[in-house]
Design a protein around this motif. Structure first.
Motif, PDB file in Angstrom:
ATOM      1  N   LEU A 150      -6.793 -16.119  12.760  1.00  0.00           N
ATOM      2  CA  LEU A 150      -6.616 -15.560  13.445  1.00  0.00           C
ATOM      3  C   LEU A 150      -7.906 -15.079  13.907  1.00  0.00           C
ATOM      4  O   LEU A 150      -9.001 -15.980  12.979  1.00  0.00           O
ATOM      5  N   GLY A 151      -8.409 -14.838  15.418  1.00  0.00           N
ATOM      6  CA  GLY A 151      -9.749 -14.967  16.100  1.00  0.00           C
ATOM      7  C   GLY A 151      -9.933 -13.357  16.191  1.00  0.00           C
ATOM      8  O   GLY A 151      -9.412 -12.561  16.570  1.00  0.00           O
ATOM      9  N   PRO A 152     -11.319 -13.834  17.337  1.00  0.00           N
ATOM     10  CA  PRO A 152     -12.077 -12.262  17.695  1.00  0.00           C
ATOM     11  C   PRO A 152     -11.149 -11.825  18.106  1.00  0.00           C
ATOM     12  O   PRO A 152     -10.466 -12.337  19.434  1.00  0.00           O
ATOM     13  N   GLY A 153     -10.975 -10.497  18.601  1.00  0.00           N
ATOM     14  CA  GLY A 153     -10.276  -9.828  19.357  1.00  0.00           C
ATOM     15  C   GLY A 153      -8.826 -10.047  18.875  1.00  0.00           C
ATOM     16  O   GLY A 153      -7.742  -8.992  20.005  1.00  0.00           O
ATOM     17  N   GLU A 154      -8.513  -9.968  17.823  1.00  0.00           N
ATOM     18  CA  GLU A 154      -7.030  -9.896  17.134  1.00  0.00           C
ATOM     19  C   GLU A 154      -7.125  -9.602  16.156  1.00  0.00           C
ATOM     20  O   GLU A 154      -7.091  -8.904  15.295  1.00  0.00           O
ATOM     21  N   LEU A 155      -5.109  -8.607  16.181  1.00  0.00           N
ATOM     22  CA  LEU A 155      -5.337  -7.385  15.917  1.00  0.00           C
ATOM     23  C   LEU A 155      -4.099  -7.520  14.939  1.00  0.00           C
ATOM     24  O   LEU A 155      -3.054  -7.769  14.826  1.00  0.00           O
ATOM     25  N   LEU A 156      -4.144  -7.022  13.901  1.00  0.00           N
ATOM     26  CA  LEU A 156      -3.037  -7.152  12.369  1.00  0.00           C
ATOM     27  C   LEU A 156      -2.305  -6.107  11.937  1.00  0.00           C
ATOM     28  O   LEU A 156      -3.722  -5.272  11.883  1.00  0.00           O
ATOM     29  N   LEU A 157      -1.777  -5.395  12.079  1.00  0.00           N
ATOM     30  CA  LEU A 157      -0.718  -4.434  11.266  1.00  0.00           C
ATOM     31  C   LEU A 157       0.000  -5.166  10.220  1.00  0.00           C
ATOM     32  O   LEU A 157       1.377  -5.307  10.533  1.00  0.00           O
ATOM     33  N   ILE A 158      -0.207  -4.153   9.023  1.00  0.00           N
ATOM     34  CA  ILE A 158       0.468  -4.808   8.346  1.00  0.00           C
ATOM     35  C   ILE A 158       1.360  -2.915   7.418  1.00  0.00           C
ATOM     36  O   ILE A 158       0.338  -1.633   7.689  1.00  0.00           O
ATOM     37  N   ASN A 159       2.779  -3.698   7.204  1.00  0.00           N
ATOM     38  CA  ASN A 159       3.289  -1.841   7.246  1.00  0.00           C
ATOM     39  C   ASN A 159       3.280  -1.871   5.389  1.00  0.00           C
ATOM     40  O   ASN A 159       2.922  -2.487   4.525  1.00  0.00           O
ATOM     41  N   PRO A 160       3.687   0.191   4.779  1.00  0.00           N
ATOM     42  CA  PRO A 160       3.317   0.136   4.000  1.00  0.00           C
ATOM     43  C   PRO A 160       3.549  -1.267   2.229  1.00  0.00           C
ATOM     44  O   PRO A 160       3.603  -0.547   1.424  1.00  0.00           O
ATOM     45  N   LEU A 210       0.953  -1.264  -0.558  1.00  0.00           N
ATOM     46  CA  LEU A 210       0.156   0.203  -0.262  1.00  0.00           C
ATOM     47  C   LEU A 210       0.530   1.177  -0.352  1.00  0.00           C
ATOM     48  O   LEU A 210       0.615   2.269  -0.320  1.00  0.00           O
ATOM     49  N   GLU A 211       2.177   1.568  -0.107  1.00  0.00           N
ATOM     50  CA  GLU A 211       3.257   2.237  -0.575  1.00  0.00           C
ATOM     51  C   GLU A 211       2.699   3.266   0.895  1.00  0.00           C
ATOM     52  O   GLU A 211       4.147   3.794   1.666  1.00  0.00           O
ATOM     53  N   SER A 212       1.976   4.260   1.302  1.00  0.00           N
ATOM     54  CA  SER A 212       1.691   4.890   1.867  1.00  0.00           C
ATOM     55  C   SER A 212       1.056   5.142   2.535  1.00  0.00           C
ATOM     56  O   SER A 212       0.783   6.357   3.972  1.00  0.00           O
TER      57      SER A 212
END
Length: 318
Positions: A97-107, A72-74
């Motif tokens: 992943l299940g409910p309450g889990e978080l995923l953070l994806i870098n650009p 996603l670049e920016s």
């Protein structure tokens, strides 16, 4: 997972064609592609709010769906699973992943996610410039290549205060009288919270701390060569007196901050003029870009340092 993250007040689509929802997401949240089963008629729902520089989105596709996207670049892309489950793939790695889990994806990371039919997720989109501005305001040191988070997966409740912060942001986003100033303030807090809660490549040690090295000051100069860096501003940035700053430069490089910065600017210009791959339109524009407004003096100083005029360096690279 019970969630206060957006409500029907933010509803954009209800029981809609998933591809129509996907088109909207492409326009407002991030470019992606979806793949649905060949059979069945899933119905999608979407809530969306623009919040200063953030995008808040709550989405369910109503059927099994695979979502893929190039980097996603920016944009930093944060997802919280509210219902159902999701399979996240990155290279050979795979995680459910299940409910309450978080995923953070870098650009710079591609996206490959497969959601269950009953899946619902909350998406927070943060522009890279927001995190950069927080680092600059706090005087935190970020790499020139950009902020990057080290881990991708988190338990939301393990991130102290973050769930409550997102709930307040969503409540403010749905306010009947939204105030941009308040939204901008909340956005800064969200970015600051991410940078303090999640391991990343930013050093939150202030420039003026005792542990700071001279190399860190040089790195600051290197990253800001296009700016007009005065010695007084550099001393403030380093939280030391002007006299201490001059002493530091004299001990390490044997010159004043002003002369050191000027030399680094000239070296950067020389490298640009000498590199055939560097898109230099003309010498005047390049000199002005680095703050040299007196072109005759610039040419003389350049020749003293490199033994030739800027025009000679440019000619030699052809």
């Amino acid at each position: 997972m019970e969630s206060p993250l957006l409500s029907e007040r933010s509803r954009v689509f209800e029981r809609a064609d998933p591809y129509a929802v996907s088109t909207y997401v492409n326009q407002h949240v991030g470019v992606h592609h979806i793949r649905l089963p060949r059979f069945g008629h899933p119905e999608a729902c979407l809530d969306h709010r623009k919040f200063a520089s953030l995008d808040l989105c709550r989405i369910s596709y109503g059927g099994e769906v695979r979502v893929t996207s190039q980097a996603l670049e920016s944009v930093f892309h944060l997802q919280i699973l509210l219902r159902g489950h999701c399979v996240w793939r990155r290279g050979r790695d795979e995680r459910v992943l299940g409910p309450g889990e978080l995923l953070l994806i870098n650009p710079d990371e591609p996206v490959d996610l497969a959601y269950s039919a009953d899946c619902e997720k909350f998406i927070l989109k943060l522009p890279t410039r927001l995190l950069d501005s927080v680092c600059d305001e706090q005087r935190w040191q970020r790499p020139s290549a950009g902020v990057r988070f080290i881990h991708s997966h988190y338990q939301l409740l393990a991130l102290e205060g973050f769930a409550g912060l997102l709930a307040m942001v969503c409540q403010e986003a749905e306010s009947s009288e939204p105030l941009l100033r308040v939204q901008e303030h909340y956005s800064q807090i969200v970015a600051s919270k991410l940078l303090t809660l999640m391991p990343n490549n930013v050093s939150r040690e202030a420039l003026g701390s005792h542990a700071v090295s001279f190399e860190r000051l040089l790195d600051y100069i290197e990253r800001n060569l296009h700016q007009d860096i005065h010695s007084e501003a550099l001393a403030r940035q380093a939280s030391m007196s002007l006299r201490s700053l001059y002493g530091l430069f004299e001990r390490h490089v044997g010159t004043t901050p002003k002369l050191y910065i000027r030399q680094k600017k000239l070296e950067r210009i020389h490298a640009s003029l000498a590199d055939p791959a560097s898109p230099v339109r003309n010498i005047t524009e390049l000199a002005l870009d680095y703050g040299f407004t007196h072109l005759g003096r610039f040419a003389d100083t350049y020749k003293q340092l490199f033994g030739e005029l800027p025009s000679d360096t440019l000619k030699r690279r052809h």
